[in-house]
Write a protein that holds these residues in place. Sequence first.
Motif, PDB file in Angstrom:
ATOM      1  N   VAL A  44      -6.204  43.297  45.690  1.00 23.80           N
ATOM      2  CA  VAL A  44      -5.172  43.991  46.777  1.00 23.80           C
ATOM      3  C   VAL A  44      -5.298  45.205  47.163  1.00 23.80           C
ATOM      4  O   VAL A  44      -5.112  45.757  48.518  1.00 23.80           O
ATOM      5  CB  VAL A  44      -3.810  43.758  46.213  1.00 23.80           C
ATOM      6  CG1 VAL A  44      -2.534  44.023  47.279  1.00 23.80           C
ATOM      7  CG2 VAL A  44      -3.363  42.242  45.929  1.00 23.80           C
ATOM      8  N   LYS A  45      -5.808  45.934  46.384  1.00 26.81           N
ATOM      9  CA  LYS A  45      -6.086  47.366  46.703  1.00 26.81           C
ATOM     10  C   LYS A  45      -7.015  47.725  48.115  1.00 26.81           C
ATOM     11  O   LYS A  45      -7.969  47.136  47.980  1.00 26.81           O
ATOM     12  CB  LYS A  45      -6.734  48.155  45.557  1.00 26.81           C
ATOM     13  CG  LYS A  45      -6.661  49.628  45.853  1.00 26.81           C
ATOM     14  CD  LYS A  45      -7.348  50.172  44.254  1.00 26.81           C
ATOM     15  CE  LYS A  45      -7.259  51.870  44.397  1.00 26.81           C
ATOM     16  NZ  LYS A  45      -7.528  52.209  43.327  1.00 26.81           N
ATOM     17  N   GLY A  46      -6.384  48.591  48.993  1.00 24.49           N
ATOM     18  CA  GLY A  46      -7.124  48.791  50.088  1.00 24.49           C
ATOM     19  C   GLY A  46      -6.814  47.624  51.140  1.00 24.49           C
ATOM     20  O   GLY A  46      -7.312  47.830  52.270  1.00 24.49           O
ATOM     21  N   LYS A  47      -6.150  46.716  50.979  1.00 28.28           N
ATOM     22  CA  LYS A  47      -5.825  45.484  51.971  1.00 28.28           C
ATOM     23  C   LYS A  47      -4.442  45.676  52.635  1.00 28.28           C
ATOM     24  O   LYS A  47      -3.294  46.417  51.957  1.00 28.28           O
ATOM     25  CB  LYS A  47      -6.076  44.184  51.354  1.00 28.28           C
ATOM     26  CG  LYS A  47      -7.385  43.958  50.936  1.00 28.28           C
ATOM     27  CD  LYS A  47      -7.491  42.521  50.391  1.00 28.28           C
ATOM     28  CE  LYS A  47      -8.858  42.223  49.910  1.00 28.28           C
ATOM     29  NZ  LYS A  47      -9.062  40.972  49.573  1.00 28.28           N
ATOM     30  N   VAL A  48      -4.305  45.315  53.882  1.00 27.35           N
ATOM     31  CA  VAL A  48      -3.077  45.357  54.341  1.00 27.35           C
ATOM     32  C   VAL A  48      -2.319  44.021  53.921  1.00 27.35           C
ATOM     33  O   VAL A  48      -2.795  43.028  53.686  1.00 27.35           O
ATOM     34  CB  VAL A  48      -3.115  45.075  56.148  1.00 27.35           C
ATOM     35  CG1 VAL A  48      -1.849  44.983  56.618  1.00 27.35           C
ATOM     36  CG2 VAL A  48      -3.743  46.001  56.659  1.00 27.35           C
ATOM     37  N   VAL A  49      -0.947  44.275  53.174  1.00 31.67           N
ATOM     38  CA  VAL A  49      -0.269  43.106  52.479  1.00 31.67           C
ATOM     39  C   VAL A  49       0.679  42.863  53.235  1.00 31.67           C
ATOM     40  O   VAL A  49       1.262  41.638  53.090  1.00 31.67           O
ATOM     41  CB  VAL A  49       0.157  43.672  50.959  1.00 31.67           C
ATOM     42  CG1 VAL A  49      -0.934  44.139  50.232  1.00 31.67           C
ATOM     43  CG2 VAL A  49       0.943  44.979  51.155  1.00 31.67           C
ATOM     44  N   ALA A  50       1.188  43.494  54.353  1.00 36.43           N
ATOM     45  CA  ALA A  50       2.192  43.181  55.002  1.00 36.43           C
ATOM     46  C   ALA A  50       2.343  43.927  56.574  1.00 36.43           C
ATOM     47  O   ALA A  50       1.753  44.818  56.374  1.00 36.43           O
ATOM     48  CB  ALA A  50       3.578  43.195  54.444  1.00 36.43           C
ATOM     49  N   GLN A  51       3.124  43.487  57.323  1.00 34.98           N
ATOM     50  CA  GLN A  51       3.394  44.390  58.565  1.00 34.98           C
ATOM     51  C   GLN A  51       4.732  45.187  58.347  1.00 34.98           C
ATOM     52  O   GLN A  51       5.584  44.655  57.891  1.00 34.98           O
ATOM     53  CB  GLN A  51       3.270  43.562  59.790  1.00 34.98           C
ATOM     54  CG  GLN A  51       2.012  42.798  60.282  1.00 34.98           C
ATOM     55  CD  GLN A  51       0.795  43.907  60.168  1.00 34.98           C
ATOM     56  OE1 GLN A  51       1.092  44.708  61.107  1.00 34.98           O
ATOM     57  NE2 GLN A  51      -0.237  43.544  59.582  1.00 34.98           N
ATOM     58  N   THR A  52       4.839  46.339  58.859  1.00 33.87           N
ATOM     59  CA  THR A  52       6.126  46.921  58.943  1.00 33.87           C
ATOM     60  C   THR A  52       7.101  46.112  59.669  1.00 33.87           C
ATOM     61  O   THR A  52       8.202  46.348  59.107  1.00 33.87           O
ATOM     62  CB  THR A  52       5.843  48.631  59.638  1.00 33.87           C
ATOM     63  OG1 THR A  52       5.332  48.215  60.784  1.00 33.87           O
ATOM     64  CG2 THR A  52       4.829  49.203  58.929  1.00 33.87           C
ATOM     65  N   SER A  53       6.912  45.505  60.587  1.00 34.46           N
ATOM     66  CA  SER A  53       7.842  44.539  61.356  1.00 34.46           C
ATOM     67  C   SER A  53       8.428  43.668  60.257  1.00 34.46           C
ATOM     68  O   SER A  53       9.419  43.151  60.647  1.00 34.46           O
ATOM     69  CB  SER A  53       7.420  44.261  62.674  1.00 34.46           C
ATOM     70  OG  SER A  53       6.197  43.365  62.356  1.00 34.46           O
ATOM     71  N   ASP A  54       7.608  43.314  59.523  1.00 34.54           N
ATOM     72  CA  ASP A  54       8.009  42.170  58.482  1.00 34.54           C
ATOM     73  C   ASP A  54       9.127  42.622  57.302  1.00 34.54           C
ATOM     74  O   ASP A  54       9.729  41.757  56.656  1.00 34.54           O
ATOM     75  CB  ASP A  54       6.954  41.670  57.746  1.00 34.54           C
ATOM     76  CG  ASP A  54       5.881  40.802  58.475  1.00 34.54           C
ATOM     77  OD1 ASP A  54       6.135  40.560  59.561  1.00 34.54           O
ATOM     78  OD2 ASP A  54       4.403  40.822  57.984  1.00 34.54           O
TER      79      ASP A  54
END
Length: 141
Positions: A45-55
């Motif tokens: 998971v490190k360094g990856k986009v896990v969600a969008q702020t709009s979520d």
Amino acid sequence: MSSSEGSAMPTRRHVIGATAVVACGAALAGCAAEDPGPAIVPPGVKGKVVAQTSDVPVGGGLVISQWKILITQPSSGVFKAFSASCPHRGCAVGGVADGKINCPCHGSQFAADSGKLLRGPAEAPLAEFPLKVEGSGIVLV
């Protein structure tokens, strides 16, 4: 004088009892409700986009079951990431309401802005993961 009178040597029973007391004390010391220390970001998971702020709604949260992560937005533009596993029995925490993260299994509550324990039976806060916002993506660092 019998062997039990005036003997300075401990009996086998005393030695076993004392050893059990020491072992139990060490085990309980390991269960103390202290700060769990820095959380380790789940592998992959490190360094990856896990969600969008709009979520992630303001005042609410988003559980990402795949990695057992909870992202909260306690106030507009402020995002926090926590372990979604309750430290009490490992149940997945549920909804975020009124600034509190709730565990549906046994009723523990945690602060949505810090993961701090508000109500047990859990005895420790939620582990917090460092994150950053890149554009509209939430990235664990």
